[in-house]
Design a protein around this motif. Sequence first.
Motif, short mmCIF file in Angstrom:
data_model
loop_
_atom_site.label_atom_id
_atom_site.label_comp_id
_atom_site.label_asym_id
_atom_site.label_seq_id
_atom_site.Cartn_x
_atom_site.Cartn_y
_atom_site.Cartn_z
N ALA A 1 -15.81 6.43 14.52
CA ALA A 1 -14.92 7.38 15.19
C ALA A 1 -13.53 7.19 14.61
CB ALA A 1 -14.91 7.12 16.70
N TRP A 2 -13.02 8.23 13.89
CA TRP A 2 -11.79 8.11 13.12
C TRP A 2 -10.60 8.68 13.87
CZ3 TRP A 2 -12.00 5.21 8.90
CH2 TRP A 2 -13.21 5.09 8.20
N ASN A 3 -9.44 8.07 13.62
CA ASN A 3 -8.14 8.63 14.00
C ASN A 3 -7.36 8.79 12.69
OD1 ASN A 3 -5.50 9.13 14.86
ND2 ASN A 3 -5.80 7.99 16.75
N ASN A 4 -7.22 10.03 12.22
CA ASN A 4 -6.66 10.31 10.89
C ASN A 4 -5.20 10.74 10.99
OD1 ASN A 4 -9.27 9.97 9.63
ND2 ASN A 4 -9.81 11.95 10.52
N THR A 5 -4.38 10.21 10.09
CA THR A 5 -2.96 10.55 10.04
C THR A 5 -2.58 10.94 8.62
OG1 THR A 5 -2.50 8.97 11.81
CG2 THR A 5 -0.62 9.72 10.49
N VAL A 6 -1.86 12.05 8.48
CA VAL A 6 -1.36 12.49 7.18
C VAL A 6 -0.07 11.74 6.87
CG1 VAL A 6 -0.46 14.45 5.86
CG2 VAL A 6 -2.40 14.77 7.40
N LEU A 7 0.03 11.19 5.65
CA LEU A 7 1.22 10.45 5.22
C LEU A 7 2.10 11.34 4.35
CD1 LEU A 7 -0.44 7.04 4.24
CD2 LEU A 7 0.60 7.68 6.42
N ARG A 8 3.41 11.24 4.55
CA ARG A 8 4.36 12.04 3.77
C ARG A 8 5.44 11.14 3.19
NH1 ARG A 8 3.86 17.57 5.22
NH2 ARG A 8 2.54 17.90 7.06
N ASP A 9 6.00 11.57 2.06
CA ASP A 9 7.10 10.82 1.45
C ASP A 9 8.42 11.28 2.07
OD1 ASP A 9 7.71 13.29 0.36
OD2 ASP A 9 7.10 12.77 -1.67
N PRO A 10 9.57 10.70 1.65
CA PRO A 10 10.86 11.11 2.25
C PRO A 10 11.17 12.60 2.11
CG PRO A 10 11.10 9.03 1.09
CD PRO A 10 9.73 9.53 0.78
N ASP A 11 10.56 13.24 1.12
CA ASP A 11 10.78 14.68 0.94
C ASP A 11 9.77 15.51 1.73
OD1 ASP A 11 12.87 14.17 -0.82
OD2 ASP A 11 11.48 13.98 -2.52
N HIS A 12 9.06 14.90 2.62
CA HIS A 12 8.08 15.55 3.49
C HIS A 12 6.87 16.08 2.71
CE1 HIS A 12 7.23 16.65 7.58
NE2 HIS A 12 6.85 17.86 7.22
N LYS A 13 6.68 15.55 1.52
CA LYS A 13 5.53 15.96 0.73
C LYS A 13 4.35 15.05 1.09
CE LYS A 13 3.89 16.39 -4.05
NZ LYS A 13 4.23 16.18 -5.48
N ILE A 14 3.16 15.68 1.23
CA ILE A 14 1.97 14.93 1.58
C ILE A 14 1.58 14.02 0.41
CG2 ILE A 14 -0.48 15.08 2.17
CD1 ILE A 14 0.09 17.76 3.49
N VAL A 15 1.41 12.71 0.72
CA VAL A 15 1.05 11.75 -0.32
C VAL A 15 -0.30 11.09 -0.07
CG1 VAL A 15 3.45 11.25 -0.93
CG2 VAL A 15 2.33 9.93 0.88
N GLY A 16 -0.90 11.37 1.07
CA GLY A 16 -2.19 10.76 1.35
C GLY A 16 -2.48 10.70 2.84
N THR A 17 -3.44 9.88 3.20
CA THR A 17 -3.80 9.72 4.61
C THR A 17 -4.03 8.25 4.91
OG1 THR A 17 -6.19 9.94 4.22
CG2 THR A 17 -4.94 11.96 4.66
N ILE A 18 -3.87 7.92 6.16
CA ILE A 18 -4.28 6.61 6.66
C ILE A 18 -5.20 6.86 7.84
CG2 ILE A 18 -2.31 6.32 8.23
CD1 ILE A 18 -3.78 3.49 6.14
N SER A 19 -6.37 6.24 7.82
CA SER A 19 -7.38 6.47 8.85
C SER A 19 -7.76 5.16 9.50
CB SER A 19 -8.62 7.13 8.25
OG SER A 19 -8.29 8.38 7.67
#
Length: 823
Positions: A566-584
């Motif tokens: 059972a996952w809890n997924n979070t989108v990761l962003r850099d300082p410029d609000h650009k998506i750089v990946g996820t942490i689950s």
Amino acid sequence: MVTQNSSSFNINVLLNVLLVDDSESDRHAYIRYLQSDHTHTYNIREAETLAEGLALWKTDQPDIALVDYFLPDGEGWELLAEMGKDSLVPKLDAIVLTGKVGDERVILKLMRLGVADYLAKGDVTSLSLCNRVGQLGDRILLNRQLQRSQQQELLIAKISLHIRQYLDLEEVSQAIVREVRLFLNADRTVIYKFNSDFSGEIVAESVLPPWESCIHRQLSDEYFPETMGGEYREGRVFVAPDVYTANLSECHLRMLESFPTRASLIVPILRSNNQDNPLWGLLCTYQCFESRHWEEPDIRLLQQLSVQFAIALQQGELYRDLQISNAELENRVNERTAELFQHQQEFIALVENSPNVIARLDQQSRILYINSATEAAFDIPPSEFLGKTFREMKMPEKNVRIAEERVSELLATGEQQEYEIDFPSPKGGLDYYKINIIPEYDAHGAITTILMVFSDITSNVLSENALREANRRWQSLLDNVRLIVVGLNTEGIVEYANSFFLETAGYQLEEVIGKNWFSNFLPEYLQAEIDQIFDKALVEEHFLKDFHPHYQNPIITKSGEERDIAWNNTVLRDPDHKIVGTISIGEDITDKLKVDKIKNEFISIVSHELRTPLASIRGALGLLASGVLDAKPDNAKHMLDIAVSDTERLVRLVNDILDLERLSSSRVTLDRHWHDVADLCQQAIATMEALSDKNQISILCDLPSIQIWVDGDRLVQTLVNLLSNAIKFSPPHSEVHLTAESHQEEILFKISDCGRGIPEEYLEDIFERFNQVDASDARQKGGTGLGLAICRSIVQQHGGKIWVESMLSKGSTFLFTIPHRVV
């Protein structure tokens, strides 16, 4: 023979490990884990008790200790306290295995003892143990290298000081071969001097008994061909770990065998002041009986000492020239003397400018010399120390006492001493020093003076303490998070995976990092679907609505098993609000789903088992209530008998279900006392006497008087269940045997019958709930299908095992064990 100028060697990587744990299975598991580490080599000694562990610690002096916190004769911290009692600064190369991870008092106690790390026993895995022990081992190996380097520098400084203090070349030669042999722990060290024709003589030697001395032995030029002499002139080093595999000439090998020699390390002694014939001789060290892998520090030491000896040669030649010179050479002698004095002054200047405190003591520990670094370290001018002892200088009592003990040890054994102290800093707080006490010898090998070097290790100690605390906190956090944590970049490549994921999935870290998550760790039937959602969501913002913060899907372990997460997924962003990946962050719910499934199946089976007797009771009572049987009393009584029988069966079923549920959920606390095995077995036999008489079965027993630590009622319940089954399934006029045997660690019970036997495919399943060989047995024999499941639960709660051995048509034997006492 191998020639080389330099190469890479490793300090001995064998690490001696002391494993103290009273659980043999745990010790075997830890040994197996450590032996799977291909990056380190461990020599593991085992101990079960605190006393055994302390004895091994004192005799073997292991590099690393793995200590169980709870031992039969004490607690692990007592062993650690004994191990560290001689160290002023608590710093133990030990890892504690404990079940009290969250107990701050235990953790604080371990920190005060200077323990390097601790592990929760329930969480120990091959990876975690190898990582922790490997990190500690790497630090120990690094310390070995640093200590070896420091010792070598001290030896060079000592020889250099000796050369400048004594002009006698013979005395200098003897000092060099003696110190080299002792430092390298070799069998023989010699200085060989060449003649002009490449013959020569051994002019200095230090040899370990019982090997015969070779001093002044003459060697002909045939042993040193011109090609080899040319390589010596060029400064080449000759290394032979084993002379029999070094490709030597037969003549050369015979010469080495005559010493005898098995391994050799030879460096040339070159005179910088003689360009025509720079090769003066050789500095050689040998192992007489065993082969030896010569380390780079060994080679570098001999090279540096050959340079020092060359300086001594030059110094000796100057001294000889001064002795034989006439008055016409007086000016030249004065110049040479001034040159020597300048060298001495340079050495003194080097000592005076050293950041380390360096002192020379006589045999009564009175200070003959101390450099100026003492003023910065102790805030006392050097002049105040001269002629006094450290006790007379009112240094801290504990430091004085240790110094006096170590000096006495050095004078008694001749062995260099090393230890650490803390000292009040003039600036406040504590400074930390590593003390090296080095003997200085006269020409006859007697200790004349003692050199003490105080190396300031304050920054190292504070850094190690801070680093250890930081590592402990981070490691504790990662080790105690019992959730899967996985980080992906926008390409779906794994950039981070925590230890719990590796433990759950069975992978090594290098097998996960850099791999595509979807194609490597998800079932094939889900890969395309989830990968497509991931790609769209992370590339185009308006697809983020399809990205599920909470999601449930299986992963594939290394063994091919599917685990539901059972996952809890979070989108990761850099300082410029650009998506750089996820942490689950994921929770392994596989077992939970299995439990739900088992619960549903259990409810279904129980419903069926309850419905059958209820239907029978309802039918019988319905016929009676309708009055149909009023004129048939025999039939009416038969219906009542059916209702009573099924009611009793229903009561037994409900009682067994409740009893099994309490046992399985550990809500039943065993009331253990010492009982006599024979008494308990006789109680069970008496309980089954009526049933055995009814079925015409004889119960035979062989019951010795043995004391057993059990819940007596539960053990009798187990015996009654097994005897009841044996009686029900035995033919009339047969025998049921009950025996008990005492073994080293447990008591073995056997209940044998002569019944129909059990097919092989049912031998494991019959201990499961509602699992019977013949479904009609419940009706014909009056059983519920839960008796053996209850027996298994009771035996397991006592720490024992239960199983069955059977042959069709010949009978069955049910066996179970109870440990003598489970602590």
